[in-house]
Design a protein around this motif. Structure first.
Motif, PDB file in Angstrom:
ATOM      1  N   ALA A 323      52.315   9.321  23.401  1.00  0.00           N
ATOM      2  CA  ALA A 323      53.411   8.981  22.405  1.00  0.00           C
ATOM      3  C   ALA A 323      54.509   8.315  23.265  1.00  0.00           C
ATOM      4  O   ALA A 323      55.136   7.291  22.643  1.00  0.00           O
ATOM      5  CB  ALA A 323      53.740  10.242  21.733  1.00  0.00           C
ATOM      6  N   LEU A 324      54.992   8.990  24.265  1.00  0.00           N
ATOM      7  CA  LEU A 324      56.174   8.359  24.966  1.00  0.00           C
ATOM      8  C   LEU A 324      55.645   7.103  25.590  1.00  0.00           C
ATOM      9  O   LEU A 324      56.451   6.078  25.688  1.00  0.00           O
ATOM     10  CB  LEU A 324      56.690   9.396  26.247  1.00  0.00           C
ATOM     11  CG  LEU A 324      57.855   8.747  27.203  1.00  0.00           C
ATOM     12  CD1 LEU A 324      58.953   8.433  26.233  1.00  0.00           C
ATOM     13  CD2 LEU A 324      58.142   9.731  28.006  1.00  0.00           C
ATOM     14  N   ARG A 325      54.365   7.062  26.085  1.00  0.00           N
ATOM     15  CA  ARG A 325      54.045   5.658  26.639  1.00  0.00           C
ATOM     16  C   ARG A 325      54.181   4.679  25.717  1.00  0.00           C
ATOM     17  O   ARG A 325      54.385   3.330  26.017  1.00  0.00           O
ATOM     18  CB  ARG A 325      52.700   5.894  27.250  1.00  0.00           C
ATOM     19  CG  ARG A 325      51.848   4.667  27.999  1.00  0.00           C
ATOM     20  CD  ARG A 325      50.658   5.312  28.824  1.00  0.00           C
ATOM     21  NE  ARG A 325      49.889   4.323  28.903  1.00  0.00           N
ATOM     22  CZ  ARG A 325      49.852   3.315  30.058  1.00  0.00           C
ATOM     23  NH1 ARG A 325      50.803   3.352  31.047  1.00  0.00           N
ATOM     24  NH2 ARG A 325      48.970   2.496  30.358  1.00  0.00           N
ATOM     25  N   ALA A 329      56.702   1.314  25.805  1.00  0.00           N
ATOM     26  CA  ALA A 329      55.939   0.082  25.421  1.00  0.00           C
ATOM     27  C   ALA A 329      56.414  -0.949  24.379  1.00  0.00           C
ATOM     28  O   ALA A 329      56.775  -2.078  24.562  1.00  0.00           O
ATOM     29  CB  ALA A 329      54.397   0.273  25.429  1.00  0.00           C
ATOM     30  N   GLY A 330      56.805  -0.272  23.397  1.00  0.00           N
ATOM     31  CA  GLY A 330      57.431  -0.856  22.273  1.00  0.00           C
ATOM     32  C   GLY A 330      58.955  -1.419  22.628  1.00  0.00           C
ATOM     33  O   GLY A 330      59.359  -2.141  22.007  1.00  0.00           O
ATOM     34  N   GLU A 368      49.070  14.496  31.140  1.00  0.00           N
ATOM     35  CA  GLU A 368      50.501  14.908  31.006  1.00  0.00           C
ATOM     36  C   GLU A 368      51.368  14.056  31.825  1.00  0.00           C
ATOM     37  O   GLU A 368      52.542  14.053  31.585  1.00  0.00           O
ATOM     38  CB  GLU A 368      51.092  16.490  31.340  1.00  0.00           C
ATOM     39  CG  GLU A 368      50.361  17.236  30.124  1.00  0.00           C
ATOM     40  CD  GLU A 368      50.615  18.651  30.355  1.00  0.00           C
ATOM     41  OE1 GLU A 368      50.118  19.647  29.461  1.00  0.00           O
ATOM     42  OE2 GLU A 368      51.331  19.028  31.214  1.00  0.00           O
ATOM     43  N   ILE A 369      50.569  13.477  32.933  1.00  0.00           N
ATOM     44  CA  ILE A 369      51.743  12.528  33.832  1.00  0.00           C
ATOM     45  C   ILE A 369      51.846  11.076  33.356  1.00  0.00           C
ATOM     46  O   ILE A 369      51.195  10.678  32.589  1.00  0.00           O
ATOM     47  CB  ILE A 369      50.868  12.580  35.174  1.00  0.00           C
ATOM     48  CG1 ILE A 369      49.418  12.045  34.985  1.00  0.00           C
ATOM     49  CG2 ILE A 369      51.104  13.734  35.982  1.00  0.00           C
ATOM     50  CD1 ILE A 369      48.629  11.822  36.122  1.00  0.00           C
ATOM     51  N   LEU A 370      53.054  10.681  33.479  1.00  0.00           N
ATOM     52  CA  LEU A 370      53.359   9.340  33.267  1.00  0.00           C
ATOM     53  C   LEU A 370      54.220   8.796  34.544  1.00  0.00           C
ATOM     54  O   LEU A 370      55.165   9.347  35.059  1.00  0.00           O
ATOM     55  CB  LEU A 370      54.092   9.313  32.180  1.00  0.00           C
ATOM     56  CG  LEU A 370      54.480   7.965  31.713  1.00  0.00           C
ATOM     57  CD1 LEU A 370      53.260   7.261  31.064  1.00  0.00           C
ATOM     58  CD2 LEU A 370      55.561   7.968  30.299  1.00  0.00           C
ATOM     59  N   ASN A 394      62.845  11.402  22.582  1.00  0.00           N
ATOM     60  CA  ASN A 394      63.049  12.687  22.506  1.00  0.00           C
ATOM     61  C   ASN A 394      63.697  13.068  21.290  1.00  0.00           C
ATOM     62  O   ASN A 394      63.473  13.872  20.149  1.00  0.00           O
ATOM     63  CB  ASN A 394      63.893  13.298  23.435  1.00  0.00           C
ATOM     64  CG  ASN A 394      63.132  14.218  24.384  1.00  0.00           C
ATOM     65  OD1 ASN A 394      61.809  13.996  24.682  1.00  0.00           O
ATOM     66  ND2 ASN A 394      63.500  15.184  25.130  1.00  0.00           N
ATOM     67  N   SER A 395      64.879  12.119  20.862  1.00  0.00           N
ATOM     68  CA  SER A 395      65.579  12.295  19.667  1.00  0.00           C
ATOM     69  C   SER A 395      64.803  11.996  18.192  1.00  0.00           C
ATOM     70  O   SER A 395      64.837  12.791  17.357  1.00  0.00           O
ATOM     71  CB  SER A 395      66.883  11.708  19.539  1.00  0.00           C
ATOM     72  OG  SER A 395      66.768  10.458  19.852  1.00  0.00           O
TER      73      SER A 395
END
Ligand SMILES: *Cc1c(COP(=O)(O)O)cnc(C)c1O
Length: 406
Positions: A323-325, A329-330, A368-370, A394-395
């Motif tokens: 999800a963070l990736r 990207a967005g 879990e790595i990025l 995160n928020s």
């Protein structure tokens, strides 16, 4: 930077623009002398890189994969013996083992450094091997052959905990080949010897890659083996050049695995900048770590006091990596995965019969790595954008968690 709104994962253009005249001059020199294979440019780079790594010898070869394979072959690991490494490396490490004529087995990693865990290596040698009554060597229960060598991978630019690995290797008669492909210039403090040691100077031999994206990269394919063992260096010189020490007199069958003279010349120019580039990476890493220190759920890289990492990659860890990736990207921020699937779970190794759960530390790390953008010309503004991107993720996930709770 052409587009200030984007953060690339890697910027390979800036350093080449900066060195353009010197690099073109290398090409011109090769054209004017027609010295394309071997010769003074290769020898010059080998001398300079050996000095940089604090080793007696450096042998330039065609790639990091060649370097690993030739090092194993020169050490005599060619007759079906077992060679140990970690599951969370680039496949070249294990390709080299198979292609040298040996069998692969894996040992799990340390959860904080992501490198070979000496305690698990000890456990493997003591519990997953039997003693060969004749040679006294450890025989792998899985492969059925004697364990001849171990390849610790200095992943992400940080050296593995070598004291423990070397001690076990000595005790059980294993050769140690460092996979230093990501670690040009990294250092390890040996408590046993009371001094800092350079990557590539610790094992019987070490493999380096100069693939363009590495900390020291060629403008094409290139690699090198470093060693303090003169006989080993001579053997690798033969293997890289069709098994000949004298032209057309072949002692063995070898390979076409030489370092190209133009690449050697380019590497010699760039090597003068490597220490500075590594310092820039270290500064950027320290900056990321400070920026992300108070962000919930993000684990930043662990650098033990015995390590000076050269941050080939800056790898964070979090539960919701995918999800963070996507979120980053967005926002125009590129990230990487090193690596998304451990080798024992790859299709290429299905025939080895490993199962999910065999290497739990490597498996959970893989999901879990990025890897965040990391390169010497990374700017403070770009790092700020990455930080803001992670904070906004995160928020937004907190809000979502809040809304589902209601
Ligand atoms: C890049 C790399 C290699 C292979 O190097 P090539 O020059 O691409 O053959 C091997 N091992 C690791 C850990 C690497 O990162």
């Amino acid at each position: 930077m052409s587009n200030p709104k984007r953060v690339p994962f890697l910027d390979l253009v800036t350093p080449h623009r900066e060195l353009e005249n010197e690099l073109v001059e290398v090409y011109r020199k090769a054209l004017h002398t027609a010295g394309f294979i071997g010769g003074p440019m290769v020898e010059g780079f080998e001398r300079d890189f050996a000095a940089f790594c604090e080793t007696k010898h450096c042998v330039g070869v065609g790639s990091g994969t060649d370097a690993l394979r030739f090092a194993l072959m020169a050490l005599g690991v060619t007759g079906g013996e077992t060679v140990l490494t970690v599951p969370n490396t680039f496949i070249a490490t294990t390709e080299a083992i198979t292609q040298a004529g040996a069998k692969i087995d894996f040992v799990d990693i340390d959860p904080k450094t992501y490198n070979l865990d000496p305690a698990k290596l000890k456990d493997y040698l003591e519990k997953q091997c039997t003693a060969d009554p004749k040679s006294g060597k450890r025989v792998s229960k899985r492969t059925g052959t004697p364990v001849a060598a171990v390849i610790p991978v200095h992943l992400y630019g940080q050296m593995a905990d070598m004291d423990g690995i070397l001690e076990l290797a000595r005790g059980y008669g294993l050769s140690v080949v460092e996979d230093a492909c990501q670690a040009q210039g990294a250092e390890y403090y040996s408590k046993k010897e009371n001094r800092w040691r350079k990557a590539g100077s610790v094992g019987a031999a070490a493999a380096f890659s100069f693939y363009p994206g590495k900390n020291l990269g060629a403008c094409g394919e290139a690699g090198a083996v470093t060693t303090n063992d003169e006989k080993l260096a001579a053997a690798i010189r033969m293997i890289r050049d069709h098994g000949q020490a004298q032209k057309y007199y072949h002692d063995i069958e070898g390979y076409n695995g030489r370092l190209d003279a133009i690449q050697a010349g380019i590497l010699q120019v760039k090597l003068k900048h490597l220490a500075g580039w590594n310092s820039r990476r270290q500064e950027a890493a320290a900056q990321y770590t400070a920026m992300l220190a108070d962000v919930d759920g993000i684990i930043t890289p662990f650098e033990p006091d015995w390590s000076r990492s050269v941050y080939h990659l800056y790898v964070i860890r979090l539960k919701d990596r995918e999800a963070l990736r996507k979120h980053l990207a967005g926002l125009g921020i590129d990230t990487g995965l090193h690596y998304p699937l451990p080798l024992h779970q790859q299709k290429a190794y299905a025939h080895l019969g490993y199962r999910t759960g065999d290497f739990p530390v490597a498996e959970s790390a893989a999901s879990e790595i990025l890897s965040l953008p990391m390169f010497p010309s990374l700017t403070g503004d770009q790092q700020h954008m990455v930080q803001e991107g992670i904070r906004s993720f995160n928020s937004s996930t907190k809000e979502m968690a809040g809304s589902t709770a209601r």
